[in-house]
Design a protein around this motif. Structure first.
Motif, PDB file in Angstrom:
ATOM      1  N   SER A 162       0.800  -1.209   0.000  1.00  0.00           N
ATOM      2  CA  SER A 162       0.000   0.000   0.000  1.00  0.00           C
ATOM      3  C   SER A 162       0.835   1.261   0.000  1.00  0.00           C
ATOM      4  N   LYS A 163       2.171   1.150  -0.268  1.00  0.00           N
ATOM      5  CA  LYS A 163       3.065   2.284  -0.135  1.00  0.00           C
ATOM      6  C   LYS A 163       2.627   3.428  -0.974  1.00  0.00           C
ATOM      7  N   ALA A 164       1.994   3.203  -1.781  1.00  0.00           N
ATOM      8  CA  ALA A 164       1.972   4.156  -2.768  1.00  0.00           C
ATOM      9  C   ALA A 164       1.002   5.175  -3.043  1.00  0.00           C
ATOM     10  N   VAL A 165      -0.229   4.766  -2.806  1.00  0.00           N
ATOM     11  CA  VAL A 165      -1.250   5.662  -3.269  1.00  0.00           C
ATOM     12  C   VAL A 165      -1.498   6.718  -2.218  1.00  0.00           C
ATOM     13  N   GLU A 166      -1.163   7.932  -2.532  1.00  0.00           N
ATOM     14  CA  GLU A 166      -1.317   9.039  -1.586  1.00  0.00           C
ATOM     15  C   GLU A 166      -2.639   9.751  -1.844  1.00  0.00           C
ATOM     16  N   ASP A 167      -3.421   9.905  -0.780  1.00  0.00           N
ATOM     17  CA  ASP A 167      -4.702  10.573  -0.889  1.00  0.00           C
ATOM     18  C   ASP A 167      -4.500  12.044  -1.244  1.00  0.00           C
ATOM     19  N   ALA A 168      -5.297  12.541  -2.194  1.00  0.00           N
ATOM     20  CA  ALA A 168      -5.110  13.909  -2.688  1.00  0.00           C
ATOM     21  C   ALA A 168      -5.367  14.952  -1.610  1.00  0.00           C
ATOM     22  N   THR A 169      -6.288  14.686  -0.692  1.00  0.00           N
ATOM     23  CA  THR A 169      -6.546  15.668   0.359  1.00  0.00           C
ATOM     24  C   THR A 169      -5.374  15.744   1.328  1.00  0.00           C
ATOM     25  N   ALA A 170      -4.770  14.600   1.658  1.00  0.00           N
ATOM     26  CA  ALA A 170      -3.581  14.609   2.519  1.00  0.00           C
ATOM     27  C   ALA A 170      -2.431  15.323   1.812  1.00  0.00           C
ATOM     28  N   TRP A 171      -2.304  15.074   0.517  1.00  0.00           N
ATOM     29  CA  TRP A 171      -1.269  15.749  -0.282  1.00  0.00           C
ATOM     30  C   TRP A 171      -1.489  17.260  -0.270  1.00  0.00           C
ATOM     31  N   PHE A 172      -2.743  17.680  -0.429  1.00  0.00           N
ATOM     32  CA  PHE A 172      -3.081  19.103  -0.445  1.00  0.00           C
ATOM     33  C   PHE A 172      -2.682  19.764   0.879  1.00  0.00           C
ATOM     34  N   ARG A 173      -3.058  19.153   2.003  1.00  0.00           N
ATOM     35  CA  ARG A 173      -2.762  19.752   3.308  1.00  0.00           C
ATOM     36  C   ARG A 173      -1.256  19.811   3.568  1.00  0.00           C
ATOM     37  N   GLU A 174      -0.535  18.795   3.145  1.00  0.00           N
ATOM     38  CA  GLU A 174       0.916  18.811   3.332  1.00  0.00           C
ATOM     39  C   GLU A 174       1.554  19.863   2.439  1.00  0.00           C
ATOM     40  N   TYR A 175       1.038  20.009   1.238  1.00  0.00           N
ATOM     41  CA  TYR A 175       1.563  21.043   0.330  1.00  0.00           C
ATOM     42  C   TYR A 175       1.358  22.421   0.946  1.00  0.00           C
ATOM     43  N   ILE A 176       0.181  22.688   1.476  1.00  0.00           N
ATOM     44  CA  ILE A 176      -0.113  23.989   2.089  1.00  0.00           C
ATOM     45  C   ILE A 176       0.803  24.233   3.282  1.00  0.00           C
ATOM     46  N   ARG A 177       1.062  23.187   4.050  1.00  0.00           N
ATOM     47  CA  ARG A 177       1.911  23.330   5.239  1.00  0.00           C
ATOM     48  C   ARG A 177       3.334  23.730   4.863  1.00  0.00           C
ATOM     49  N   CYS A 178       3.827  23.206   3.747  1.00  0.00           N
ATOM     50  CA  CYS A 178       5.217  23.448   3.349  1.00  0.00           C
ATOM     51  C   CYS A 178       5.371  24.606   2.357  1.00  0.00           C
ATOM     52  N   ALA A 179       4.279  25.160   1.874  1.00  0.00           N
ATOM     53  CA  ALA A 179       4.356  26.184   0.819  1.00  0.00           C
ATOM     54  C   ALA A 179       4.985  27.474   1.335  1.00  0.00           C
ATOM     55  N   TRP A 180       5.647  28.178   0.434  1.00  0.00           N
ATOM     56  CA  TRP A 180       6.248  29.472   0.757  1.00  0.00           C
ATOM     57  C   TRP A 180       5.302  30.565   0.294  1.00  0.00           C
ATOM     58  N   TRP A 181       4.960  31.485   1.206  1.00  0.00           N
ATOM     59  CA  TRP A 181       3.968  32.507   0.935  1.00  0.00           C
ATOM     60  C   TRP A 181       4.593  33.891   0.963  1.00  0.00           C
ATOM     61  N   LYS A 182       4.042  34.797   0.190  1.00  0.00           N
ATOM     62  CA  LYS A 182       4.449  36.201   0.242  1.00  0.00           C
ATOM     63  C   LYS A 182       3.205  37.075   0.108  1.00  0.00           C
TER      64      LYS A 182
END
Length: 342
Positions: A162-182
Motif C-alpha cells: 500500500s506504499k503508494a497511493v497518496e490521498d489527494a486531500t492529505a497531499w493538499f494539506r501537506e503542500y499547504i503546510r510546506c508552501a512558501w507565501w508572500k
C-alpha cells in the motif's frame, strides 16, 4: 486475408474481441497494442554500420521511420482504423506519441542525451492481486496486452503493497503546510476556482468572483499568454498571501490535483462513469487528469475515440484493479453503471 492477419496479431498479443465491440473498435485496439510491440522490437535492432564503442541504443529517427512504415502498411490493409490514428498536423505522429508513453511506463529508456532509446531489461512488478506487469519484453508466452502494457497471471495471489497511493486531500494539506507565501499584490483579471459548484467538469468551476475558501485557501489563475495561465494559491490572514505554483508542477498537470482535492474536501467530488462489462472495464471522464494518473490510463488502457482521446478508455479487468484505487485517491468519485450492450 486481412482478417487472418488481424487474428494472428491478436493471438500474439493475447487479445480477444469484446462481446459488445464493433469490428473497427477491435481492430483499433489490436493495432494500438501491436504498435507498442513493434516499437519495443525495433528498439532491439543492431546497427549495420560500425559505431563508436560506447554508443548505446537505437536512434529515435530509426524507430520513427521503421514503425511508421509498418503502421502505414497496416492502415492500408485496415483503412477503417486510419481515422482513429490521425493526429493534428502540428502535433506528434502516432509513433512519437507511443514512444512517449512507453518511456513514461519504463519499457524504453533514454540514453545518449535522450537521442537514443534502449529496451529496458526484463523486469516484473506486481500489478494487482494475481497479476503482474512485465516490462522490457515485446512478447512473452502466457502474457497479454492491456493498452501498451504486458500483463501475466502469477501463481501466487500476491496483493501489492500500500506504499503508494497518496490521498489527494492529505497531499493538499501537506503542500499547504510546506508552501512558501508572500504578500499578494494587486492583480487584475483573476479567476477563482469554485470547488463548491456542482459541475461535471472543472472548467465550469472557474469564475471572476472570489468563492468560498476551502480550509482557508483559494486556488486562482490569471492569463499570461494566449490560452495559457499562471496558477497560484491565496490565503487571508492579516494580509492576503500568495503562493505561486511552480511552472514545472503545472507542466505535470498538478494544478488539476488541487482542483480534484478541493472538490473532494467540500464533498463535491468529480464523478467518473465506470461500466464493468463481463470482459473489460470502460471509464468515461469529464476532466483532464494530472500526468501521473493520465499516464496510468495511457499505459494500461486503450483510448476509445481516437489515439489521442483522454476521456474515454477501455481496459483489462486486472489493469482496472491497479488503476481504480489511484483514481479514487485522486479525489474522484466512481459512479458504476450497468453493462452496456451497444
Amino acid at each position: 486475408m486481412e482478417s487472418e492477419i488481424l487474428q494472428a496479431m491478436a493471438a500474439d498479443l493475447g487479445m480477444d474481441r469484446y462481446m459488445a465491440e464493433s469490428a473497427t473498435q477491435y481492430c483499433n485496439r489490436v493495432l494500438y497494442s501491436a504498435l507498442a510491440c513493434w516499437i519495443k522490437a525495433v528498439a532491439l535492432d543492431q546497427p549495420l554500420a560500425p559505431v563508436e564503442e560506447d554508443a548505446q541504443g537505437v536512434s529515435r529517427r530509426h524507430i520513427l521511420c521503421k514503425c511508421t512504415a509498418v503502421l502505414n502498411e497496416m492502415l492500408k490493409r485496415f483503412p477503417e482504423s486510419a481515422p482513429w490514428f490521425e493526429t493534428a498536423p502540428d502535433t506528434d505522429t502516432p509513433v512519437s506519441i507511443l514512444l512517449g508513453r512507453l518511456i513514461r511506463h519504463g519499457d524504453l529508456l533514454q540514453v545518449g542525451f535522450g537521442t537514443n532509446l534502449v529496451l529496458a531489461e526484463s523486469n516484473r512488478t506486481v500489478l494487482s492481486a494475481g497479476a503482474e506487469c512485465i516490462k522490457g519484453e515485446p512478447l512473452l508466452r502466457g502474457a497479454w496486452y492491456s493498452g501498451i502494457a504486458m500483463i501475466q497471471r502469477t501463481e501466487e495471489d500476491i496483493v501489492p503493497g500500500s506504499k503508494a497511493v497518496e490521498d489527494a486531500t492529505a497531499w493538499f494539506r501537506e503542500y499547504i503546510r510546506c508552501a512558501w507565501w508572500k504578500t499578494a499584490g494587486t492583480e487584475e483579471d483573476i479567476q477563482y476556482f469554485n470547488a463548491h459548484r456542482k459541475s461535471g467538469n472543472n472548467y465550469s468551476c472557474w469564475q471572476s468572483e472570489r468563492s468560498a475558501a476551502v480550509e482557508g485557501i483559494w486556488l486562482a489563475r490569471r492569463s499570461i499568454f494566449q490560452s495559457g495561465y499562471e496558477y497560484f494559491l491565496l490565503r487571508q490572514g492579516d494580509y492576503l498571501m500568495k503562493h505561486r505554483i511552480a511552472p514545472f508542477l503545472q507542466k505535470m498537470g498538478e494544478h488539476r490535483r488541487f482542483m480534484t482535492a478541493m472538490r473532494r474536501m467540500v464533498n463535491n467530488p468529480v464523478l467518473v462513469r465506470v461500466c464493468r462489462h463481463r470482459d473489460h472495464v470502460s471509464v468515461k471522464l469529464k476532466i483532464r487528469l494530472p500526468q501521473k494518473e493520465n499516464s496510468l490510463l495511457e499505459t494500461y488502457a486503450w483510448p476509445r475515440g481516437s489515439l489521442t482521446d483522454r476521456l474515454e478508455w477501455d481496459m483489462d479487468n486486472c489493469a482496472w484493479g491497479f488503476v481504480e484505487p489511484q483514481l479514487c485517491a485522486l479525489g474522484l468519485a466512481l459512479k458504476e453503471e450497468g453493462e452496456s450492450h451497444g
